[in-house]
Design a protein around this motif. Structure first.
Motif, PDB file in Angstrom:
ATOM      1  N   ASP A  22       0.836  -1.199   0.000  1.00  0.00           N
ATOM      2  CA  ASP A  22       0.000   0.000   0.000  1.00  0.00           C
ATOM      3  C   ASP A  22       0.873   1.252   0.000  1.00  0.00           C
ATOM      4  O   ASP A  22       2.077   1.172  -0.237  1.00  0.00           O
ATOM      5  CB  ASP A  22      -0.961  -0.019   1.194  1.00  0.00           C
ATOM      6  CG  ASP A  22      -0.250  -0.130   2.537  1.00  0.00           C
ATOM      7  OD1 ASP A  22       0.908   0.339   2.659  1.00  0.00           O
ATOM      8  OD2 ASP A  22      -0.853  -0.666   3.479  1.00  0.00           O
ATOM      9  N   ALA A  23       0.258   2.392   0.258  1.00  0.00           N
ATOM     10  CA  ALA A  23       0.984   3.661   0.206  1.00  0.00           C
ATOM     11  C   ALA A  23       2.041   3.779   1.296  1.00  0.00           C
ATOM     12  O   ALA A  23       3.033   4.470   1.135  1.00  0.00           O
ATOM     13  CB  ALA A  23       0.005   4.833   0.313  1.00  0.00           C
ATOM     14  N   ARG A  24       1.844   3.067   2.407  1.00  0.00           N
ATOM     15  CA  ARG A  24       2.768   3.160   3.542  1.00  0.00           C
ATOM     16  C   ARG A  24       3.916   2.147   3.482  1.00  0.00           C
ATOM     17  O   ARG A  24       5.012   2.434   3.923  1.00  0.00           O
ATOM     18  CB  ARG A  24       2.011   2.956   4.851  1.00  0.00           C
ATOM     19  CG  ARG A  24       1.017   4.056   5.144  1.00  0.00           C
ATOM     20  CD  ARG A  24       0.103   3.700   6.305  1.00  0.00           C
ATOM     21  NE  ARG A  24       0.786   3.360   7.522  1.00  0.00           N
ATOM     22  CZ  ARG A  24       0.964   4.168   8.563  1.00  0.00           C
ATOM     23  NH1 ARG A  24       0.487   5.383   8.518  1.00  0.00           N
ATOM     24  NH2 ARG A  24       1.580   3.755   9.636  1.00  0.00           N
ATOM     25  N   GLU A  25       3.641   0.974   2.949  1.00  0.00           N
ATOM     26  CA  GLU A  25       4.638  -0.099   2.976  1.00  0.00           C
ATOM     27  C   GLU A  25       4.445  -1.050   1.811  1.00  0.00           C
ATOM     28  O   GLU A  25       3.319  -1.419   1.490  1.00  0.00           O
ATOM     29  CB  GLU A  25       4.508  -0.870   4.288  1.00  0.00           C
ATOM     30  CG  GLU A  25       5.489  -1.988   4.464  1.00  0.00           C
ATOM     31  CD  GLU A  25       5.319  -2.696   5.794  1.00  0.00           C
ATOM     32  OE1 GLU A  25       5.536  -3.913   5.810  1.00  0.00           O
ATOM     33  OE2 GLU A  25       4.958  -2.049   6.802  1.00  0.00           O
ATOM     34  N   ARG A  26       5.547  -1.429   1.195  1.00  0.00           N
ATOM     35  CA  ARG A  26       5.501  -2.383   0.088  1.00  0.00           C
ATOM     36  C   ARG A  26       6.635  -3.386   0.234  1.00  0.00           C
ATOM     37  O   ARG A  26       7.576  -3.160   0.990  1.00  0.00           O
ATOM     38  CB  ARG A  26       5.607  -1.661  -1.252  1.00  0.00           C
ATOM     39  CG  ARG A  26       4.416  -0.739  -1.470  1.00  0.00           C
ATOM     40  CD  ARG A  26       4.293  -0.255  -2.854  1.00  0.00           C
ATOM     41  NE  ARG A  26       3.125   0.626  -2.935  1.00  0.00           N
ATOM     42  CZ  ARG A  26       2.716   1.178  -4.034  1.00  0.00           C
ATOM     43  NH1 ARG A  26       3.361   0.964  -5.159  1.00  0.00           N
ATOM     44  NH2 ARG A  26       1.659   1.955  -4.035  1.00  0.00           N
ATOM     45  N   GLY A  27       6.533  -4.457  -0.509  1.00  0.00           N
ATOM     46  CA  GLY A  27       7.559  -5.488  -0.473  1.00  0.00           C
ATOM     47  C   GLY A  27       8.372  -5.493  -1.749  1.00  0.00           C
ATOM     48  O   GLY A  27       7.822  -5.531  -2.839  1.00  0.00           O
ATOM     49  N   CYS A  28       9.685  -5.464  -1.597  1.00  0.00           N
ATOM     50  CA  CYS A  28      10.581  -5.476  -2.752  1.00  0.00           C
ATOM     51  C   CYS A  28      10.947  -6.923  -3.074  1.00  0.00           C
ATOM     52  O   CYS A  28      11.580  -7.599  -2.255  1.00  0.00           O
ATOM     53  CB  CYS A  28      11.835  -4.662  -2.461  1.00  0.00           C
ATOM     54  SG  CYS A  28      13.034  -4.694  -3.824  1.00  0.00           S
ATOM     55  N   ALA A  29      10.557  -7.389  -4.249  1.00  0.00           N
ATOM     56  CA  ALA A  29      10.848  -8.758  -4.664  1.00  0.00           C
ATOM     57  C   ALA A  29      12.336  -8.932  -4.979  1.00  0.00           C
ATOM     58  O   ALA A  29      12.883 -10.013  -4.779  1.00  0.00           O
ATOM     59  CB  ALA A  29      10.008  -9.127  -5.883  1.00  0.00           C
ATOM     60  N   ALA A  30      12.988  -7.880  -5.411  1.00  0.00           N
ATOM     61  CA  ALA A  30      14.397  -7.976  -5.792  1.00  0.00           C
ATOM     62  C   ALA A  30      15.298  -8.290  -4.608  1.00  0.00           C
ATOM     63  O   ALA A  30      16.230  -9.076  -4.714  1.00  0.00           O
ATOM     64  CB  ALA A  30      14.852  -6.680  -6.458  1.00  0.00           C
ATOM     65  N   CYS A  31      15.019  -7.697  -3.455  1.00  0.00           N
ATOM     66  CA  CYS A  31      15.886  -7.924  -2.287  1.00  0.00           C
ATOM     67  C   CYS A  31      15.145  -8.542  -1.103  1.00  0.00           C
ATOM     68  O   CYS A  31      15.714  -8.677  -0.023  1.00  0.00           O
ATOM     69  CB  CYS A  31      16.577  -6.634  -1.871  1.00  0.00           C
ATOM     70  SG  CYS A  31      15.469  -5.340  -1.322  1.00  0.00           S
ATOM     71  N   GLN A  32      13.861  -8.895  -1.306  1.00  0.00           N
ATOM     72  CA  GLN A  32      13.058  -9.524  -0.260  1.00  0.00           C
ATOM     73  C   GLN A  32      13.023  -8.686   1.014  1.00  0.00           C
ATOM     74  O   GLN A  32      13.176  -9.189   2.119  1.00  0.00           O
ATOM     75  CB  GLN A  32      13.596 -10.938   0.046  1.00  0.00           C
ATOM     76  CG  GLN A  32      13.560 -11.871  -1.131  1.00  0.00           C
ATOM     77  CD  GLN A  32      12.143 -12.102  -1.637  1.00  0.00           C
ATOM     78  OE1 GLN A  32      11.255 -12.410  -0.869  1.00  0.00           O
ATOM     79  NE2 GLN A  32      11.940 -11.935  -2.930  1.00  0.00           N
TER      80      GLN A  32
END
Length: 101
Positions: A22-32
């Motif tokens: 969401d706007a506050r927090e997301r997950g980066c697939a590249a670096c987990q």
């Protein structure tokens, strides 16, 4: 760490817009890693997040700076919005007073 002392040693080039979350927090697939958007947090929440860094010290964040170079948080945005509203209210009251007989 205070927001005013925040410096990014190595900016990430991953695309925020493709990260799930969401706007506050997301997950980066590249670096987990979870990425926090400090500009969507209150000042207190942002400073707490900086203070509670993971044991490895790695914390990924996203943020915007205002025209003065300060990290723009929800608190700062809300304070400025409130100040603008109060200024408009004051201006409207002065105009009504000037127009009164």
């Amino acid at each position: 760490m205070k927001l005013s002392a925040l410096r990014i040693a190595e900016p990430c080039h991953e695309d925020w817009n493709v990260m799930p979350g969401d706007a506050r927090e997301r997950g980066c697939a590249a670096c987990q890693t979870r990425v926090l958007n400090l500009s969507e947090l209150s000042r207190a929440e942002a400073e707490e997040a900086l203070a509670r860094r993971p044991p490895d010290g790695r914390l990924c964040v996203r943020f915007a700076r205002d025209e003065g170079g300060e990290v723009a948080t929800r608190t700062l945005q809300e304070e400025r919005f409130l100040a603008a509203l109060l200024a408009l209210q004051s201006l409207a009251a002065r105009r009504r007073a000037e127009e009164a007989p």
